[in-house]
Design a protein around this motif. Structure first.
Motif, PDB file in Angstrom:
ATOM      1  N   GLY A 113       2.803   4.377  -9.219  1.00 43.40           N
ATOM      2  CA  GLY A 113       2.739   3.258  -8.290  1.00 43.40           C
ATOM      3  C   GLY A 113       1.304   2.991  -7.869  1.00 43.40           C
ATOM      4  N   ARG A 114       1.161   2.149  -6.874  1.00 37.64           N
ATOM      5  CA  ARG A 114      -0.164   1.801  -6.352  1.00 37.64           C
ATOM      6  C   ARG A 114      -0.138   1.929  -4.842  1.00 37.64           C
ATOM      7  NH1 ARG A 114      -0.931  -3.645  -7.005  1.00 37.64           N
ATOM      8  NH2 ARG A 114      -3.167  -3.440  -6.851  1.00 37.64           N
ATOM      9  N   MET A 115      -1.270   2.327  -4.276  1.00 45.29           N
ATOM     10  CA  MET A 115      -1.373   2.522  -2.838  1.00 45.29           C
ATOM     11  C   MET A 115      -2.574   1.754  -2.308  1.00 45.29           C
ATOM     12  SD  MET A 115      -2.019   6.086  -0.742  1.00 45.29           S
ATOM     13  CE  MET A 115      -3.735   6.219  -1.239  1.00 45.29           C
ATOM     14  N   LYS A 116      -2.393   1.173  -1.135  1.00 53.82           N
ATOM     15  CA  LYS A 116      -3.533   0.600  -0.410  1.00 53.82           C
ATOM     16  C   LYS A 116      -3.806   1.544   0.745  1.00 53.82           C
ATOM     17  CE  LYS A 116      -3.059  -2.995   2.363  1.00 53.82           C
ATOM     18  NZ  LYS A 116      -2.916  -4.398   2.828  1.00 53.82           N
ATOM     19  N   MET A 117      -5.035   2.045   0.822  1.00 51.45           N
ATOM     20  CA  MET A 117      -5.428   2.847   1.971  1.00 51.45           C
ATOM     21  C   MET A 117      -6.107   1.903   2.944  1.00 51.45           C
ATOM     22  SD  MET A 117      -5.304   5.653   3.551  1.00 51.45           S
ATOM     23  CE  MET A 117      -4.840   6.858   2.321  1.00 51.45           C
ATOM     24  N   GLY A 118      -5.399   1.607   4.022  1.00 49.99           N
ATOM     25  CA  GLY A 118      -5.982   0.773   5.052  1.00 49.99           C
ATOM     26  C   GLY A 118      -7.025   1.569   5.819  1.00 49.99           C
ATOM     27  N   LEU A 119      -8.209   1.008   5.907  1.00 46.99           N
ATOM     28  CA  LEU A 119      -9.309   1.604   6.665  1.00 46.99           C
ATOM     29  C   LEU A 119      -9.905   0.521   7.543  1.00 46.99           C
ATOM     30  CD1 LEU A 119     -10.988   3.460   3.664  1.00 46.99           C
ATOM     31  CD2 LEU A 119      -9.650   4.541   5.488  1.00 46.99           C
ATOM     32  N   ARG A 120     -10.384   0.871   8.702  1.00 41.05           N
ATOM     33  CA  ARG A 120     -10.982  -0.127   9.597  1.00 41.05           C
ATOM     34  C   ARG A 120     -12.210  -0.769   8.960  1.00 41.05           C
ATOM     35  NH1 ARG A 120      -6.704  -1.318  12.645  1.00 41.05           N
ATOM     36  NH2 ARG A 120      -6.036   0.429  13.929  1.00 41.05           N
ATOM     37  N   SER A 121     -12.847  -0.050   8.023  1.00 35.80           N
ATOM     38  CA  SER A 121     -14.041  -0.563   7.340  1.00 35.80           C
ATOM     39  C   SER A 121     -13.692  -1.405   6.117  1.00 35.80           C
ATOM     40  CB  SER A 121     -14.935   0.601   6.911  1.00 35.80           C
ATOM     41  OG  SER A 121     -14.225   1.467   6.033  1.00 35.80           O
ATOM     42  N   GLY A 122     -12.410  -1.509   5.769  1.00 37.29           N
ATOM     43  CA  GLY A 122     -11.969  -2.288   4.615  1.00 37.29           C
ATOM     44  C   GLY A 122     -10.975  -1.503   3.785  1.00 37.29           C
ATOM     45  N   ASP A 123     -10.014  -2.185   3.223  1.00 40.58           N
ATOM     46  CA  ASP A 123      -8.957  -1.542   2.451  1.00 40.58           C
ATOM     47  C   ASP A 123      -9.459  -1.091   1.083  1.00 40.58           C
ATOM     48  OD1 ASP A 123      -7.319  -2.203   4.571  1.00 40.58           O
ATOM     49  OD2 ASP A 123      -6.494  -3.982   3.593  1.00 40.58           O
ATOM     50  N   ARG A 146     -11.926  13.622   8.172  1.00 38.71           N
ATOM     51  CA  ARG A 146     -11.393  13.804   9.525  1.00 38.71           C
ATOM     52  C   ARG A 146     -11.988  12.756  10.462  1.00 38.71           C
ATOM     53  NH1 ARG A 146     -14.226  19.479   9.627  1.00 38.71           N
ATOM     54  NH2 ARG A 146     -13.722  19.070   7.496  1.00 38.71           N
ATOM     55  N   GLY A 147     -11.166  12.311  11.384  1.00 36.95           N
ATOM     56  CA  GLY A 147     -11.618  11.347  12.384  1.00 36.95           C
ATOM     57  C   GLY A 147     -11.561   9.896  11.936  1.00 36.95           C
ATOM     58  N   VAL A 148     -11.323   9.629  10.649  1.00 35.63           N
ATOM     59  CA  VAL A 148     -11.294   8.256  10.142  1.00 35.63           C
ATOM     60  C   VAL A 148      -9.876   7.709  10.254  1.00 35.63           C
ATOM     61  CG1 VAL A 148     -11.585   6.786   8.107  1.00 35.63           C
ATOM     62  CG2 VAL A 148     -13.250   8.594   8.589  1.00 35.63           C
ATOM     63  N   GLU A 149      -9.724   6.629  11.017  1.00 35.98           N
ATOM     64  CA  GLU A 149      -8.414   6.018  11.174  1.00 35.98           C
ATOM     65  C   GLU A 149      -7.999   5.380   9.851  1.00 35.98           C
ATOM     66  OE1 GLU A 149      -6.020   3.676  14.636  1.00 35.98           O
ATOM     67  OE2 GLU A 149      -8.098   3.094  14.307  1.00 35.98           O
ATOM     68  N   HIS A 150      -6.746   5.630   9.457  1.00 35.90           N
ATOM     69  CA  HIS A 150      -6.276   5.127   8.165  1.00 35.90           C
ATOM     70  C   HIS A 150      -4.786   4.808   8.225  1.00 35.90           C
ATOM     71  CE1 HIS A 150      -5.788   9.505   8.131  1.00 35.90           C
ATOM     72  NE2 HIS A 150      -4.811   9.368   7.236  1.00 35.90           N
ATOM     73  N   CYS A 151      -4.340   4.029   7.236  1.00 39.35           N
ATOM     74  CA  CYS A 151      -2.950   3.600   7.173  1.00 39.35           C
ATOM     75  C   CYS A 151      -2.555   3.423   5.703  1.00 39.35           C
ATOM     76  CB  CYS A 151      -2.778   2.288   7.938  1.00 39.35           C
ATOM     77  SG  CYS A 151      -1.071   1.691   7.941  1.00 39.35           S
ATOM     78  N   PRO A 152      -1.894   4.439   5.110  1.00 36.39           N
ATOM     79  CA  PRO A 152      -1.455   4.303   3.725  1.00 36.39           C
ATOM     80  C   PRO A 152      -0.332   3.273   3.597  1.00 36.39           C
ATOM     81  CG  PRO A 152      -1.248   6.584   4.508  1.00 36.39           C
ATOM     82  CD  PRO A 152      -1.577   5.734   5.678  1.00 36.39           C
ATOM     83  N   GLU A 153      -0.319   2.580   2.462  1.00 36.77           N
ATOM     84  CA  GLU A 153       0.728   1.588   2.207  1.00 36.77           C
ATOM     85  C   GLU A 153       1.024   1.546   0.717  1.00 36.77           C
ATOM     86  OE1 GLU A 153       1.470  -3.224   2.707  1.00 36.77           O
ATOM     87  OE2 GLU A 153      -0.265  -2.296   3.644  1.00 36.77           O
ATOM     88  N   ALA A 154       2.303   1.630   0.375  1.00 37.85           N
ATOM     89  CA  ALA A 154       2.716   1.495  -1.021  1.00 37.85           C
ATOM     90  C   ALA A 154       2.693   0.020  -1.390  1.00 37.85           C
ATOM     91  CB  ALA A 154       4.113   2.064  -1.216  1.00 37.85           C
ATOM     92  N   LEU A 155       2.147  -0.267  -2.550  1.00 38.08           N
ATOM     93  CA  LEU A 155       2.153  -1.628  -3.067  1.00 38.08           C
ATOM     94  C   LEU A 155       3.149  -1.696  -4.217  1.00 38.08           C
ATOM     95  CD1 LEU A 155      -1.713  -2.196  -3.194  1.00 38.08           C
ATOM     96  CD2 LEU A 155      -0.125  -2.914  -1.400  1.00 38.08           C
ATOM     97  N   ASP A 156       3.830  -2.797  -4.368  1.00 31.12           N
ATOM     98  CA  ASP A 156       4.729  -3.011  -5.522  1.00 31.12           C
ATOM     99  C   ASP A 156       5.864  -2.000  -5.564  1.00 31.12           C
ATOM    100  OD1 ASP A 156       2.735  -4.899  -6.253  1.00 31.12           O
ATOM    101  OD2 ASP A 156       1.660  -3.375  -7.374  1.00 31.12           O
ATOM    102  N   GLY A 157       6.451  -1.633  -4.447  1.00 30.29           N
ATOM    103  CA  GLY A 157       7.576  -0.698  -4.434  1.00 30.29           C
ATOM    104  C   GLY A 157       7.164   0.719  -4.107  1.00 30.29           C
TER     105      GLY A 157
END
Length: 124
Positions: free
Chosen positions: A57-67, A80-91
């Motif tokens: 699959g594919r993942m987007k790592m959301g970062l405040r500095s850019g995905d 450590r300390g870096v805010e992030h938000c993983p997201e699956a793309l395409d299922g």
């Protein structure tokens, strides 16, 4: 005991997304397998770095500095300390995590996705 792990078979044993399972231990680190579906929660880890290796699959790592888009066979290390938000793309997306065993999957936030105790895939 020395044993190999077949990643496809191991991921097939994980019943749901966002429920990491321990596949093995290396000193104070754990190899965790997790299925991603949709978007996770924004969070950070105060003391742990995390490695995310995309297997399928594919993942987007959301970062405040850019995905950052992470394709199969690629990995990203979130310090450590870096805010992030993983997201699956395409299922569904299959990810190997390498991180200290003490790492809480939701880091500094508590949500319905928080897993304090992880199931193990190995015979340990």
């Amino acid at each position: 005991m020395v044993a190999k792990v077949n990643l496809a078979e191991a991921f097939a044993k994980i019943p749901e997304a966002w429920n990491p399972h321990v596949a093995g231990d290396i000193n104070n680190f754990q190899i965790k397998l997790v299925k991603l579906e949709g978007k996770f929660d924004w969070h950070h880890h105060d003391i742990e770095d995390e490695l995310f290796l995309v297997v399928a699959g594919r993942m987007k790592m959301g970062l405040r500095s850019g995905d950052v888009i992470v394709e199969p066979g690629e990995f990203i290390i979130v310090p450590r300390g870096v805010e992030h938000c993983p997201e699956a793309l395409d299922g569904e997306c299959h990810v190997v995590l390498l991180e200290p065993g003490s790492t809480l999957n939701t880091g500094n936030v508590e949500t319905e996705k928080t897993r304090r105790t992880l199931a193990r895939l190995d015979a340990r």
